[in-house]
Design a protein around this motif. Structure first.
Motif, mmCIF file in Angstrom:
data_model
loop_
_atom_site.group_PDB
_atom_site.id
_atom_site.type_symbol
_atom_site.label_atom_id
_atom_site.label_comp_id
_atom_site.label_asym_id
_atom_site.label_seq_id
_atom_site.Cartn_x
_atom_site.Cartn_y
_atom_site.Cartn_z
ATOM 1 N N ALA A 170 0.528 -1.199 0.216
ATOM 2 C CA ALA A 170 -0.228 -0.025 0.153
ATOM 3 C C ALA A 170 0.572 1.654 0.225
ATOM 4 C CB ALA A 170 -0.787 0.110 1.304
ATOM 5 N N PRO A 171 0.701 2.473 -0.836
ATOM 6 C CA PRO A 171 1.152 3.521 -0.449
ATOM 7 C C PRO A 171 1.414 4.683 0.354
ATOM 8 C CG PRO A 171 -1.054 4.160 -1.300
ATOM 9 C CD PRO A 171 -0.777 2.143 -1.601
ATOM 10 N N ALA A 172 0.327 3.813 1.841
ATOM 11 C CA ALA A 172 0.677 4.544 3.385
ATOM 12 C C ALA A 172 1.576 4.337 3.510
ATOM 13 C CB ALA A 172 -0.869 4.022 3.808
ATOM 14 N N GLY A 173 1.933 5.028 4.270
ATOM 15 C CA GLY A 173 3.121 4.454 5.791
ATOM 16 C C GLY A 173 2.562 4.071 6.487
ATOM 17 N N TRP A 174 2.095 2.323 6.576
ATOM 18 C CA TRP A 174 1.161 1.545 7.691
ATOM 19 C C TRP A 174 1.498 0.078 6.875
ATOM 20 C CZ3 TRP A 174 -3.614 0.243 6.026
ATOM 21 C CH2 TRP A 174 -4.649 -0.217 7.609
ATOM 22 N N ASN A 175 1.637 -0.607 8.317
ATOM 23 C CA ASN A 175 2.042 -2.064 7.846
ATOM 24 C C ASN A 175 0.148 -2.499 7.417
ATOM 25 O OD1 ASN A 175 2.842 -4.430 7.580
ATOM 26 N ND2 ASN A 175 2.869 -4.889 9.569
ATOM 27 N N ALA A 176 -0.459 -2.449 6.651
ATOM 28 C CA ALA A 176 -1.664 -2.802 5.939
ATOM 29 C C ALA A 176 -1.602 -4.597 5.298
ATOM 30 C CB ALA A 176 -2.602 -2.505 4.704
ATOM 31 N N ASN A 177 -3.176 -5.008 5.864
ATOM 32 C CA ASN A 177 -3.405 -6.193 5.223
ATOM 33 C C ASN A 177 -3.927 -6.358 4.356
ATOM 34 O OD1 ASN A 177 -2.685 -7.313 7.781
ATOM 35 N ND2 ASN A 177 -4.582 -6.628 9.004
ATOM 36 N N ILE A 178 -4.073 -4.936 3.486
ATOM 37 C CA ILE A 178 -4.933 -4.795 1.702
ATOM 38 C C ILE A 178 -3.262 -3.902 1.310
ATOM 39 C CG2 ILE A 178 -6.520 -5.238 2.702
ATOM 40 C CD1 ILE A 178 -7.685 -2.432 2.288
ATOM 41 N N PRO A 199 -14.268 -13.721 6.112
ATOM 42 C CA PRO A 199 -13.986 -13.237 5.192
ATOM 43 C C PRO A 199 -15.165 -11.851 5.918
ATOM 44 C CG PRO A 199 -15.753 -14.928 4.343
ATOM 45 C CD PRO A 199 -15.030 -15.318 5.783
ATOM 46 N N LYS A 200 -15.587 -12.651 6.646
ATOM 47 C CA LYS A 200 -16.693 -11.182 7.882
ATOM 48 C C LYS A 200 -15.322 -10.039 8.581
ATOM 49 C CE LYS A 200 -20.687 -13.398 7.219
ATOM 50 N NZ LYS A 200 -22.146 -13.252 7.908
ATOM 51 N N LYS A 201 -15.373 -11.006 8.884
ATOM 52 C CA LYS A 201 -13.854 -10.329 9.964
ATOM 53 C C LYS A 201 -12.299 -10.146 9.501
ATOM 54 C CE LYS A 201 -11.291 -11.460 14.327
ATOM 55 N NZ LYS A 201 -10.974 -12.325 15.125
ATOM 56 N N GLU A 227 -12.007 -5.980 10.239
ATOM 57 C CA GLU A 227 -10.730 -5.175 10.692
ATOM 58 C C GLU A 227 -10.034 -4.026 9.603
ATOM 59 O OE1 GLU A 227 -8.508 -8.253 11.873
ATOM 60 O OE2 GLU A 227 -9.646 -8.399 13.514
ATOM 61 N N GLN A 228 -10.292 -4.546 8.303
ATOM 62 C CA GLN A 228 -9.901 -3.837 7.460
ATOM 63 C C GLN A 228 -10.920 -2.419 7.741
ATOM 64 O OE1 GLN A 228 -6.812 -4.918 6.629
ATOM 65 N NE2 GLN A 228 -7.796 -6.309 6.906
ATOM 66 N N GLU A 229 -12.251 -2.049 7.819
ATOM 67 C CA GLU A 229 -12.648 -1.389 7.487
ATOM 68 C C GLU A 229 -12.392 -0.262 9.071
ATOM 69 O OE1 GLU A 229 -17.017 -0.638 7.863
ATOM 70 O OE2 GLU A 229 -16.807 -1.882 9.045
ATOM 71 N N TYR A 230 -12.047 -0.576 10.074
ATOM 72 C CA TYR A 230 -11.862 -0.214 11.408
ATOM 73 C C TYR A 230 -9.892 0.566 10.828
ATOM 74 C CZ TYR A 230 -10.139 0.930 15.906
ATOM 75 O OH TYR A 230 -9.907 1.131 17.106
ATOM 76 N N VAL A 280 -19.925 0.125 9.137
ATOM 77 C CA VAL A 280 -20.226 0.584 10.233
ATOM 78 C C VAL A 280 -19.507 1.737 10.486
ATOM 79 C CG1 VAL A 280 -19.486 0.440 12.909
ATOM 80 C CG2 VAL A 280 -20.479 -1.494 11.489
ATOM 81 N N PRO A 281 -20.055 2.988 10.832
ATOM 82 C CA PRO A 281 -19.345 4.688 11.036
ATOM 83 C C PRO A 281 -18.101 4.109 12.157
ATOM 84 C CG PRO A 281 -21.397 4.571 11.222
ATOM 85 C CD PRO A 281 -21.661 3.033 11.363
ATOM 86 N N TYR A 282 -16.966 4.838 11.935
ATOM 87 C CA TYR A 282 -16.029 4.482 12.434
ATOM 88 C C TYR A 282 -15.509 4.807 13.417
ATOM 89 C CZ TYR A 282 -10.823 5.229 13.861
ATOM 90 O OH TYR A 282 -9.872 5.884 14.887
ATOM 91 N N ASP A 283 -14.960 3.779 14.787
ATOM 92 C CA ASP A 283 -15.428 4.795 15.825
ATOM 93 C C ASP A 283 -14.054 4.113 16.963
ATOM 94 O OD1 ASP A 283 -15.707 5.196 18.872
ATOM 95 O OD2 ASP A 283 -17.367 4.144 19.540
ATOM 96 N N PRO A 284 -13.355 4.975 17.130
ATOM 97 C CA PRO A 284 -11.861 4.495 17.550
ATOM 98 C C PRO A 284 -11.695 3.808 19.130
ATOM 99 C CG PRO A 284 -12.495 7.003 18.166
ATOM 100 C CD PRO A 284 -13.219 6.657 16.797
ATOM 101 N N GLU A 285 -13.284 3.710 19.179
ATOM 102 C CA GLU A 285 -13.070 3.182 20.785
ATOM 103 C C GLU A 285 -13.545 1.990 20.776
ATOM 104 O OE1 GLU A 285 -12.803 4.523 24.281
ATOM 105 O OE2 GLU A 285 -11.525 6.769 22.934
ATOM 106 N N LYS A 286 -14.036 1.401 19.881
ATOM 107 C CA LYS A 286 -14.568 0.633 20.067
ATOM 108 C C LYS A 286 -13.911 -0.225 17.779
ATOM 109 C CE LYS A 286 -19.102 1.546 20.892
ATOM 110 N NZ LYS A 286 -20.604 1.527 20.507
ATOM 111 N N ARG A 287 -13.473 -1.279 18.235
ATOM 112 C CA ARG A 287 -12.308 -1.527 17.439
ATOM 113 C C ARG A 287 -13.375 -3.293 17.039
ATOM 114 N NH1 ARG A 287 -7.808 -1.946 14.970
ATOM 115 N NH2 ARG A 287 -7.136 -4.283 14.010
ATOM 116 N N PRO A 288 -13.413 -4.077 15.880
ATOM 117 C CA PRO A 288 -14.307 -5.323 15.767
ATOM 118 C C PRO A 288 -13.739 -6.165 16.305
ATOM 119 C CG PRO A 288 -13.683 -3.822 13.703
ATOM 120 C CD PRO A 288 -13.052 -3.108 15.114
ATOM 121 N N MET A 289 -14.498 -7.103 16.902
ATOM 122 C CA MET A 289 -13.681 -8.552 17.229
ATOM 123 C C MET A 289 -14.527 -9.568 16.577
ATOM 124 S SD MET A 289 -10.793 -8.389 17.822
ATOM 125 C CE MET A 289 -9.643 -6.974 16.950
#
Length: 166
Positions: free
Chosen positions: A22-30, A49-51, A55-58, A157-166
């Motif tokens: 990915a072009p972002a300075g980030w260790n992406a899974n995509i 796939p759902k999980k 996680e990518q959305e978050y 799901v709208p992004y919420d930094p307090e709630k990471r999906p699991m």
């Protein structure tokens, strides 16, 4: 010996299965095409796939928030630097006077300092441009992730930094 050659072939195929980073300075899974990047990510996406896509959305939400903040701060630094060009010139001129430089030596001293200033401004502009490219990639991948989630029957799901999906 046959097992070693099969193992070598398997490792070679696994390593070539990795997408462009990915072009972002980030260790992406995509990867750059918004698909799972390496064999581990592809396996995770296939098995759960759902999980994986949640996680990518978050992660993209986190990256988008950070990217927008970085863009804002870099633009502020660039604007401030450009506004201080005259002040920077005056300080370089004053330093040359304090050093007792005259004529060509003084001009060379001031020019050297102004070249350094221009290089710093250029570096900030380059960082700003790279950040814009990374933010464009994030927006593109956000749309791709939403399509993947919808194809799995999930709504975004709208992004919420307090709630990471699991």
């Amino acid at each position: 010996m046959k097992k070693m050659s099969l193992l070598s072939l398997g490792l070679l195929l696994a390593l070539t299965a990795c997408g462009e980073p990915a072009p972002a300075g980030w260790n992406a899974n995509i990867d750059v095409n918004c698909k799972p990047q390496d064999p581990f990510d592809k396996t995770f996406a296939a098995l759960s796939p759902k999980k994986f896509w949640r996680e990518q959305e978050y992660d993209l939400g986190t990256l988008k928030a950070a990217g927008e903040k970085n863009l804002e701060m870099s633009q502020s630094v660039l604007d401030t630097s450009r506004a201080q060009k005259g002040d920077y010139f005056q300080r370089a001129d004053q330093a040359a006077n304090e050093l007792g430089l005259r004529g060509k030596e003084k001009r060379d001293h001031v020019k050297k300092n102004m070249d350094r200033f221009e290089a710093e401004v250029k570096a900030t502009e380059d960082r700003l441009e790279k950040q814009k490219i990374a933010n464009d990639w994030v927006r593109k991948c956000e749309q791709a992730v939403v399509r993947e989630l919808r194809s799995l029957g999930l709504s975004p799901v709208p992004y919420d930094p307090e709630k990471r999906p699991m």
